[in-house]
Design an enzyme around this catalytic site. Structure first.
Site, PDB file in Angstrom:
ATOM      1  CG  HIS A   9      16.352  54.650  75.406  1.00  0.00           C
ATOM      2  ND1 HIS A   9      15.313  54.884  76.282  1.00  0.00           N
ATOM      3  CD2 HIS A   9      17.091  53.659  75.959  1.00  0.00           C
ATOM      4  CE1 HIS A   9      15.405  54.072  77.307  1.00  0.00           C
ATOM      5  NE2 HIS A   9      16.487  53.320  77.143  1.00  0.00           N
ATOM      6  NE  ARG A  58      14.951  50.538  76.274  1.00  0.00           N
ATOM      7  CZ  ARG A  58      15.057  49.212  76.321  1.00  0.00           C
ATOM      8  NH1 ARG A  58      14.253  48.458  75.579  1.00  0.00           N
ATOM      9  NH2 ARG A  58      15.955  48.632  77.103  1.00  0.00           N
ATOM     10  CD  GLU A  85      20.169  49.051  79.757  1.00  0.00           C
ATOM     11  OE1 GLU A  85      21.394  48.803  79.804  1.00  0.00           O
ATOM     12  OE2 GLU A  85      19.674  50.100  80.200  1.00  0.00           O
ATOM     13  CG  HIS A 155      19.814  50.688  75.580  1.00  0.00           C
ATOM     14  ND1 HIS A 155      18.436  50.728  75.531  1.00  0.00           N
ATOM     15  CD2 HIS A 155      20.219  50.205  74.372  1.00  0.00           C
ATOM     16  CE1 HIS A 155      18.032  50.279  74.350  1.00  0.00           C
ATOM     17  NE2 HIS A 155      19.094  49.952  73.640  1.00  0.00           N
TER      18      HIS A 155
END
Length: 201
Positions: A9, A58, A85, A155
Site C-alpha cells: 500500500h 490503506r 499486516e 502490506h
C-alpha cells in the site's frame, strides 16, 4: 504463463509518523494516494484479471486507486484478513525511534526485523507467514495455475512472507529485504508455478 503482481500500500499516516502500524486501520496520506496512482499508471499495460487485498483500508484504498487508473474497476476483488499486516501487539501506535531508545537497538531489531521473535502480544514474521501462505496456496495459486493474472494489494510484512515462499528466501535473508510503498513487483510463472522472472516496476 501467469503473472502475479504484488503492491505494498501507499504511504499511510502512521508510516509518515514513524509509528508501528500493524493491524491498526489507518488512512493513506496524500503522498500515499499519489504513490497508488503512480502504481496504477505503471500497471495499466498489464492484463490482470482478479485482485486480492487485505481488509485494512490503506490496502483497499491503494487497490481501488490502482483499479481506477487501470480502468479495471469491474474485475473480481477478494478481501481477506489473512493478508493483513503483521500484528505488532503492544508496539502498535508507538514511535519507532522512541521504542528503539527505550529498549535498545538489539531488542528493537529483534522485534522489528527477525523472522521468529514476536513483540509482546503480537506476531512474528513466522506467524504472519503461517496465515499468508496457506491462504495463497488455497485461494490464489490455483487461479494462477489456471492462467489467471492476479494483483495483490497488501502490506510490507504479509508480502515479505509471501516473497519468502515464492522466492525461497531464507529466515536469515529476509530481515535484509524490504518493500517500498507503492512499487509493483511482478512475478512470471511457468505451468508448474516455478518463478521464471521477478522484477519491480
Amino acid at each position: 504463463m501467469a503473472q502475479l503482481i504484488i503492491v505494498r500500500h501507499g504511504q499511510s499516516v502512521w508510516n509518515l509518523e514513524n509509528r508501528f502500524t500493524g493491524m491498526t486501520d489507518v488512512d493513506l496520506t496524500p503522498l500515499g494516494r499519489e504513490e497508488a496512482k503512480q502504481a496504477g499508471i505503471l500497471l495499466k499495460p498489464y492484463n490482470f484479471e482478479i485482485a486480492f487485498t487485505s481488509v485494512l483500508r490503506r490496502a483497499i484504498e491503494t487497490l481501488n486507486i490502482i483499479l481506477r487508473e487501470c480502468d479495471k474497476i469491474r474485475i473480481p476483488v477478494f478481501g481477506s484478513p489473512a493478508l493483513n499486516e503483521r500484528h505488532y501487539g503492544d508496539l502498535q501506535g508507538l514511535n519507532k525511534k522512541q521504542t528503539e531508545l527505550k529498549y535498545g537497538e538489539q531488542q528493537f531489531l529483534l522485534w522489528r526485523r527477525s523472522y521468529d521473535v514476536a513483540p509482546p502480544h503480537g506476531e512474528s514474521l513466522k506467524d504472519t507467514r503461517n496465515r499468508v501462505v496457506p491462504y495463497y496456496q488455497k485461494e490464489i495459486e490455483s487461479k494462477l495455475k489456471a492462467g489467471k493474472n492476479i494483483l495483490i494489494s497488501a502490506h510490507g510484512n504479509s508480502l515479505r512472507a509471501l516473497m519468502m515462499y515464492m522466492e525461497n528466501i531464507s529466515p536469515e535473508e529476509i530481515p535484509n529485504i524490504t518493500l517500498a510503498t507503492g512499487v509493483p513487483r511482478v512475478y512470471e510463472f511457468d505451468q508448474d508455478m516455478k518463478v521464471l522472472k521477478v522484477f519491480n516496476l
